[in-house]
Motif scaffolding. Structure first.
Motif, PDB file in Angstrom:
ATOM      1  N   PHE A 163      -6.479 -14.853   5.538  1.00  0.00           N
ATOM      2  CA  PHE A 163      -6.225 -13.931   4.265  1.00  0.00           C
ATOM      3  C   PHE A 163      -4.592 -14.374   3.302  1.00  0.00           C
ATOM      4  O   PHE A 163      -5.603 -14.757   1.818  1.00  0.00           O
TER       5      PHE A 163
ATOM      6  N   LEU B  94      -3.793  -8.701  -4.019  1.00  0.00           N
ATOM      7  CA  LEU B  94      -4.597  -9.053  -3.727  1.00  0.00           C
ATOM      8  C   LEU B  94      -5.853  -9.171  -3.745  1.00  0.00           C
ATOM      9  O   LEU B  94      -6.548  -9.702  -2.833  1.00  0.00           O
ATOM     10  N   THR B  95      -5.970  -7.503  -3.495  1.00  0.00           N
ATOM     11  CA  THR B  95      -7.412  -7.106  -3.841  1.00  0.00           C
ATOM     12  C   THR B  95      -8.255  -5.587  -4.677  1.00  0.00           C
ATOM     13  O   THR B  95      -9.499  -5.688  -5.245  1.00  0.00           O
ATOM     14  N   SER B  96      -6.887  -5.963  -5.858  1.00  0.00           N
ATOM     15  CA  SER B  96      -7.911  -5.547  -6.965  1.00  0.00           C
ATOM     16  C   SER B  96      -7.772  -5.900  -8.448  1.00  0.00           C
ATOM     17  O   SER B  96      -7.746  -6.867  -8.472  1.00  0.00           O
ATOM     18  N   ASN B  97      -8.327  -5.052  -9.036  1.00  0.00           N
ATOM     19  CA  ASN B  97      -9.334  -5.720 -10.315  1.00  0.00           C
ATOM     20  C   ASN B  97      -7.854  -5.112 -11.876  1.00  0.00           C
ATOM     21  O   ASN B  97      -6.472  -4.644 -11.152  1.00  0.00           O
TER      22      ASN B  97
ATOM     23  N   ASN C  40       0.765  -6.796  -3.307  1.00  0.00           N
ATOM     24  CA  ASN C  40       0.176  -6.417  -2.250  1.00  0.00           C
ATOM     25  C   ASN C  40      -1.718  -5.759  -2.331  1.00  0.00           C
ATOM     26  O   ASN C  40      -2.372  -6.702  -2.491  1.00  0.00           O
ATOM     27  N   GLN C  41      -0.638  -5.022  -3.831  1.00  0.00           N
ATOM     28  CA  GLN C  41      -2.233  -4.493  -4.401  1.00  0.00           C
ATOM     29  C   GLN C  41      -2.714  -5.387  -4.492  1.00  0.00           C
ATOM     30  O   GLN C  41      -4.107  -5.662  -5.812  1.00  0.00           O
TER      31      GLN C  41
ATOM     32  N   ARG D 203      -5.120 -17.306  -0.850  1.00  0.00           N
ATOM     33  CA  ARG D 203      -4.137 -17.273  -1.152  1.00  0.00           C
ATOM     34  C   ARG D 203      -2.741 -17.738  -1.747  1.00  0.00           C
ATOM     35  O   ARG D 203      -2.601 -18.217  -3.065  1.00  0.00           O
TER      36      ARG D 203
END
Length: 260
Positions: free
Chosen positions: A147, A218-221, A215-216, A151
């Motif tokens: 993960f 890493l996965t949000s638009n 943190n967000q 990145r």
């Protein structure tokens, strides 16, 4: 209390030291649970505003203690090792609302490397090295290695390091963005303590909200990220530390943040 972990709290910094130097601080079940306990204690202790994670002896952490997994009586099995040992450690590191600095004092291999890379800031001594050692014994990177590593350094380089298991020097780790900085052996402890002490004196709630936003990310638009930034900025602007920071700026003095 387990002897495999040492904790010292000074100047609102909790220094957590992995303490199995005779096996290069490799993890067994006892040390994994002890680290989880100490991270939880630091999370709830209002006197702690920053956390320093390091290792005693020559290594930071050599990963999993292979003697444990090859002993038929001691082996908890990989399902337990991952779901009870390493995954909770990674989740704690990322969820604790306080900055966590990994001070890599030597070799960080396998799960040891990936636990370090999950921290908010990673620094290393010039003699440190990072190794995704899993493929050398027929395993895959765990502890969120698949993960965070791509990145941090990009898909291509992460793929090569995961498959080849090459050793990455501290200098190279800084150059490719795997870590923040490396220091000379002579200045490592002083520079690391200076950094974590600075973090402990900063506006803790704002740092926690920054960590949540990162943190967000890493996965949000984009839309989701902008919405979270708005929410967190409004929350940060309501803190006493924000008011102190503004007052200090206007009065041309150094702010005295309380973490509130």
């Amino acid at each position: 209390m387990s002897k495999s972990i040492q904790v010292e709290i000074k100047d609102q910094v909790a220094k957590i030291s992995l303490n199995r130097p005779e096996v290069f601080n490799s993890f067994n079940r006892e040390m994994a649970f002890a680290l989880q306990d100490e991270l939880k204690n630091c999370a709830s202790n209002k006197e702690v505003r920053a956390i320093l994670l390091t290792g005693n002896g020559k290594a930071f952490c050599a990963g999993q203690d292979l003697k444990e997994v090859t002993d038929p009586e001691l082996n908890p099995g990989f399902k337990s090792i991952l779901e009870e040992h390493y995954n909770p450690i990674i989740q704690l590191i990322r969820s604790i609302g306080k900055p966590i600095v990994a001070a890599v004092n030597g070799v960080a291999a396998g799960a040891g490397a990936n636990i370090a890379l999950a921290c908010d800031i990673v620094v290393a001594t010039e003699h440190a090295a990072f190794i995704q050692a899993f493929s050398k014994i027929g395993l895959i990177p765990d502890s969120a290695g698949t993960f965070f590593l791509p990145r941090l350094i990009g898909f291509q380089k992460a793929s090569a390091l995961a498959m080849l298991g090459d050793k990455v020097s501290a200098e190279e780790a800084e150059r490719i963005g795997m870590i923040y900085k490396y220091f000379s052996a002579a200045s490592f402890e002083e520079e690391t303590w200076k950094m974590v002490s600075q973090l402990a004196k900063m506006p803790t709630k704002a740092l926690a909200l920054t960590k949540e936003a990162l943190n967000q990310s890493l996965t949000s638009n984009l839309e989701e990220q902008l919405a979270l930034e708005s929410k967190n900025q409004i929350e940060a602007a309501s803190t006493a530390d924000y008011q102190e920071g503004v007052n200090a700026f206007i009065e041309k003095r150094k702010p005295n943040f309380k973490g509130k």
